[in-house]
Design a protein around this motif. Structure first.
Motif, PDB file in Angstrom:
ATOM      1  N   ALA A  22      85.636  34.326  75.739  1.00 39.81           N
ATOM      2  CA  ALA A  22      84.843  35.543  75.629  1.00 39.81           C
ATOM      3  C   ALA A  22      85.818  36.692  75.543  1.00 39.81           C
ATOM      4  O   ALA A  22      86.675  36.851  76.385  1.00 39.81           O
ATOM      5  CB  ALA A  22      83.937  35.703  76.840  1.00 39.81           C
ATOM      6  N   GLY A  23      85.710  37.479  74.534  1.00 42.16           N
ATOM      7  CA  GLY A  23      86.617  38.602  74.384  1.00 42.16           C
ATOM      8  C   GLY A  23      86.602  39.101  72.967  1.00 42.16           C
ATOM      9  O   GLY A  23      85.726  38.759  72.173  1.00 42.16           O
ATOM     10  N   TRP A  24      87.579  39.872  72.621  1.00 40.62           N
ATOM     11  CA  TRP A  24      87.604  40.503  71.314  1.00 40.62           C
ATOM     12  C   TRP A  24      88.163  39.599  70.230  1.00 40.62           C
ATOM     13  O   TRP A  24      88.005  39.853  69.053  1.00 40.62           O
ATOM     14  CB  TRP A  24      88.430  41.787  71.376  1.00 40.62           C
ATOM     15  N   ASN A  25      88.840  38.530  70.582  1.00 38.27           N
ATOM     16  CA  ASN A  25      89.478  37.664  69.597  1.00 38.27           C
ATOM     17  C   ASN A  25      88.418  36.969  68.745  1.00 38.27           C
ATOM     18  O   ASN A  25      87.608  36.203  69.257  1.00 38.27           O
ATOM     19  CB  ASN A  25      90.358  36.636  70.299  1.00 38.27           C
ATOM     20  N   PRO A  26      88.422  37.176  67.415  1.00 39.70           N
ATOM     21  CA  PRO A  26      87.394  36.567  66.561  1.00 39.70           C
ATOM     22  C   PRO A  26      87.482  35.049  66.527  1.00 39.70           C
ATOM     23  O   PRO A  26      86.492  34.377  66.275  1.00 39.70           O
ATOM     24  CB  PRO A  26      87.658  37.169  65.186  1.00 39.70           C
ATOM     25  N   ASN A  27      88.661  34.479  66.800  1.00 39.73           N
ATOM     26  CA  ASN A  27      88.766  33.023  66.824  1.00 39.73           C
ATOM     27  C   ASN A  27      87.943  32.453  67.971  1.00 39.73           C
ATOM     28  O   ASN A  27      87.373  31.379  67.869  1.00 39.73           O
ATOM     29  CB  ASN A  27      90.225  32.595  66.947  1.00 39.73           C
ATOM     30  N   TYR A  28      87.906  33.156  69.083  1.00 34.67           N
ATOM     31  CA  TYR A  28      87.136  32.684  70.221  1.00 34.67           C
ATOM     32  C   TYR A  28      85.651  32.912  70.010  1.00 34.67           C
ATOM     33  O   TYR A  28      84.831  32.093  70.384  1.00 34.67           O
ATOM     34  CB  TYR A  28      87.586  33.373  71.509  1.00 34.67           C
ATOM     35  N   SER A  29      85.282  34.021  69.395  1.00 33.44           N
ATOM     36  CA  SER A  29      83.860  34.282  69.194  1.00 33.44           C
ATOM     37  C   SER A  29      83.261  33.303  68.198  1.00 33.44           C
ATOM     38  O   SER A  29      82.068  33.050  68.216  1.00 33.44           O
ATOM     39  CB  SER A  29      83.643  35.721  68.739  1.00 33.44           C
ATOM     40  N   ALA A  30      84.079  32.729  67.319  1.00 29.38           N
ATOM     41  CA  ALA A  30      83.572  31.759  66.349  1.00 29.38           C
ATOM     42  C   ALA A  30      83.124  30.470  67.019  1.00 29.38           C
ATOM     43  O   ALA A  30      82.393  29.689  66.438  1.00 29.38           O
ATOM     44  CB  ALA A  30      84.651  31.448  65.322  1.00 29.38           C
ATOM     45  N   MET A  31      83.560  30.241  68.251  1.00 29.94           N
ATOM     46  CA  MET A  31      83.207  29.007  68.936  1.00 29.94           C
ATOM     47  C   MET A  31      81.737  28.995  69.367  1.00 29.94           C
ATOM     48  O   MET A  31      81.222  27.969  69.740  1.00 29.94           O
ATOM     49  CB  MET A  31      84.081  28.806  70.181  1.00 29.94           C
ATOM     50  N   HIS A  32      81.088  30.126  69.313  1.00 28.86           N
ATOM     51  CA  HIS A  32      79.718  30.204  69.796  1.00 28.86           C
ATOM     52  C   HIS A  32      78.746  30.659  68.723  1.00 28.86           C
ATOM     53  O   HIS A  32      77.620  30.988  69.029  1.00 28.86           O
ATOM     54  CB  HIS A  32      79.647  31.179  70.985  1.00 28.86           C
ATOM     55  N   ASN A  33      79.148  30.658  67.457  1.00 30.11           N
ATOM     56  CA  ASN A  33      78.292  31.224  66.428  1.00 30.11           C
ATOM     57  C   ASN A  33      77.518  30.195  65.621  1.00 30.11           C
ATOM     58  O   ASN A  33      76.915  30.532  64.627  1.00 30.11           O
ATOM     59  CB  ASN A  33      79.101  32.130  65.501  1.00 30.11           C
ATOM     60  N   GLY A  34      77.565  28.916  65.976  1.00 29.00           N
ATOM     61  CA  GLY A  34      76.801  27.898  65.275  1.00 29.00           C
ATOM     62  C   GLY A  34      77.440  27.414  63.988  1.00 29.00           C
ATOM     63  O   GLY A  34      76.804  26.700  63.220  1.00 29.00           O
ATOM     64  N   SER A  35      78.702  27.771  63.722  1.00 27.27           N
ATOM     65  CA  SER A  35      79.368  27.314  62.503  1.00 27.27           C
ATOM     66  C   SER A  35      79.785  25.856  62.645  1.00 27.27           C
ATOM     67  O   SER A  35      79.707  25.261  63.723  1.00 27.27           O
ATOM     68  CB  SER A  35      80.603  28.182  62.226  1.00 27.27           C
ATOM     69  N   ASP A  36      80.237  25.283  61.534  1.00 28.67           N
ATOM     70  CA  ASP A  36      80.713  23.897  61.557  1.00 28.67           C
ATOM     71  C   ASP A  36      81.878  23.737  62.522  1.00 28.67           C
ATOM     72  O   ASP A  36      81.975  22.755  63.245  1.00 28.67           O
ATOM     73  CB  ASP A  36      81.157  23.460  60.161  1.00 28.67           C
ATOM     74  N   TYR A  37      82.765  24.739  62.543  1.00 29.69           N
ATOM     75  CA  TYR A  37      83.916  24.645  63.432  1.00 29.69           C
ATOM     76  C   TYR A  37      83.479  24.747  64.891  1.00 29.69           C
ATOM     77  O   TYR A  37      84.050  24.085  65.754  1.00 29.69           O
ATOM     78  CB  TYR A  37      84.966  25.717  63.111  1.00 29.69           C
ATOM     79  N   ALA A  38      82.466  25.543  65.172  1.00 25.44           N
ATOM     80  CA  ALA A  38      81.970  25.654  66.542  1.00 25.44           C
ATOM     81  C   ALA A  38      81.418  24.307  67.019  1.00 25.44           C
ATOM     82  O   ALA A  38      81.666  23.892  68.161  1.00 25.44           O
ATOM     83  CB  ALA A  38      80.897  26.736  66.633  1.00 25.44           C
ATOM     84  N   GLU A  39      80.702  23.627  66.128  1.00 28.98           N
ATOM     85  CA  GLU A  39      80.173  22.300  66.489  1.00 28.98           C
ATOM     86  C   GLU A  39      81.321  21.314  66.730  1.00 28.98           C
ATOM     87  O   GLU A  39      81.288  20.540  67.680  1.00 28.98           O
ATOM     88  CB  GLU A  39      79.255  21.791  65.387  1.00 28.98           C
ATOM     89  N   TYR A  40      82.337  21.353  65.851  1.00 25.11           N
ATOM     90  CA  TYR A  40      83.493  20.481  66.029  1.00 25.11           C
ATOM     91  C   TYR A  40      84.182  20.775  67.353  1.00 25.11           C
ATOM     92  O   TYR A  40      84.550  19.865  68.090  1.00 25.11           O
ATOM     93  CB  TYR A  40      84.489  20.656  64.877  1.00 25.11           C
ATOM     94  N   TYR A  41      84.358  22.058  67.654  1.00 26.40           N
ATOM     95  CA  TYR A  41      85.036  22.463  68.877  1.00 26.40           C
ATOM     96  C   TYR A  41      84.299  21.938  70.105  1.00 26.40           C
ATOM     97  O   TYR A  41      84.911  21.414  71.041  1.00 26.40           O
ATOM     98  CB  TYR A  41      85.149  23.989  68.928  1.00 26.40           C
ATOM     99  N   GLN A  42      82.987  22.027  70.099  1.00 21.90           N
ATOM    100  CA  GLN A  42      82.201  21.537  71.233  1.00 21.90           C
ATOM    101  C   GLN A  42      82.296  20.019  71.344  1.00 21.90           C
ATOM    102  O   GLN A  42      82.414  19.471  72.447  1.00 21.90           O
ATOM    103  CB  GLN A  42      80.748  21.999  71.097  1.00 21.90           C
ATOM    104  N   GLN A  43      82.263  19.307  70.210  1.00 20.75           N
ATOM    105  CA  GLN A  43      82.412  17.849  70.232  1.00 20.75           C
ATOM    106  C   GLN A  43      83.795  17.457  70.736  1.00 20.75           C
ATOM    107  O   GLN A  43      83.942  16.500  71.497  1.00 20.75           O
ATOM    108  CB  GLN A  43      82.190  17.273  68.837  1.00 20.75           C
ATOM    109  N   ARG A  44      84.811  18.184  70.302  1.00 20.37           N
ATOM    110  CA  ARG A  44      86.176  17.897  70.735  1.00 20.37           C
ATOM    111  C   ARG A  44      86.333  18.079  72.229  1.00 20.37           C
ATOM    112  O   ARG A  44      86.923  17.253  72.927  1.00 20.37           O
ATOM    113  CB  ARG A  44      87.168  18.791  69.998  1.00 20.37           C
ATOM    114  N   GLU A  45      85.801  19.180  72.756  1.00 21.45           N
ATOM    115  CA  GLU A  45      85.884  19.428  74.189  1.00 21.45           C
ATOM    116  C   GLU A  45      85.166  18.338  74.978  1.00 21.45           C
ATOM    117  O   GLU A  45      85.657  17.874  76.003  1.00 21.45           O
ATOM    118  CB  GLU A  45      85.306  20.805  74.528  1.00 21.45           C
ATOM    119  N   ALA A  46      84.009  17.904  74.491  1.00 26.69           N
ATOM    120  CA  ALA A  46      83.267  16.834  75.165  1.00 26.69           C
ATOM    121  C   ALA A  46      84.085  15.545  75.150  1.00 26.69           C
ATOM    122  O   ALA A  46      84.136  14.820  76.150  1.00 26.69           O
ATOM    123  CB  ALA A  46      81.915  16.631  74.495  1.00 26.69           C
ATOM    124  N   ALA A  47      84.754  15.254  74.018  1.00 25.76           N
ATOM    125  CA  ALA A  47      85.563  14.043  73.926  1.00 25.76           C
ATOM    126  C   ALA A  47      86.770  14.130  74.858  1.00 25.76           C
ATOM    127  O   ALA A  47      87.132  13.136  75.504  1.00 25.76           O
ATOM    128  CB  ALA A  47      86.030  13.835  72.490  1.00 25.76           C
TER     129      ALA A  47
END
Length: 177
Positions: A22-47
């Motif tokens: 959470a913050g101003w960094n756009p790379n971090y905000s992309a993790m919560h925007n429903g994009s393909d990379y956000a989904e991958y990031y969540q799957q990776r963290e779960a793994a």
């Protein structure tokens, strides 16, 4: 003393309270925007935590490279590749070109000019000095390899290529082409 500890740790604790990603960094905000990379990031963290399957595909997002509507697509041009005959044998010391090495074969195909054709600008150096330099090598192949290793044909620190054709000590690339 307690006051100084709180002054030193206060900003650190305040940042920790903000939460991860959470913050101003756009790379971090992309993790919560429903994009393909956000989904991958969540799957990776779960793994990584052992609570999910390992994702099989990593999506790549390159917004700077993405074409816009109505814009022509960039054409990808493949690099030029030397065509090797299907009946060619591997190049070794006693292979398809006896006595040659892959370095010399590659160089012969890279430099298209014939011996004696001035291609590189040379200042100074004489034929007599080049002959003296060449006498220190057991063969023209050895001299050409040393010339390439010393920066040739762009550089000629030993003055072995006074005519600027890229070939030294009588080495001829034509049999290797």
């Amino acid at each position: 003393m307690r006051k100084y500890v709180m002054l030193a740790l206060g900003p650190v604790l305040a940042l920790a309270a903000c939460g991860e990603n959470a913050g101003w960094n756009p790379n971090y905000s992309a993790m919560h925007n429903g994009s393909d990379y956000a989904e991958y990031y969540q799957q990776r963290e779960a793994a990584l935590h052992g609570t999910g399957a390992v994702p099989q595909v990593i999506p790549v997002q390159l917004p700077a490279e993405a074409p816009e509507l109505g814009q022509p697509q960039r054409k990808v041009v493949p690099a030029t590749v030397a065509v090797i005959p299907t009946n060619a044998r591997p190049v070794t010391a006693g292979g398809a070109y006896p006595g040659s090495t892959p370095v010399l074969v590659r160089y012969a195909h890279q430099e298209r000019q014939n011996p004696g054709t001035t291609t590189y600008r040379r200042t100074g150096g004489s034929v007599a000095a080049a002959a003296r330099s060449c006498s220190g090598y057991s063969s023209a192949d050895h001299a050409q390899r040393a010339f390439i290793a010393a920066g040739g044909p762009i550089l000629d620190p030993r003055g072995m290529d006074p005519d600027g054709d890229g070939y030294v000590c009588g080495w001829d690339p034509r049999p290797l082409r």
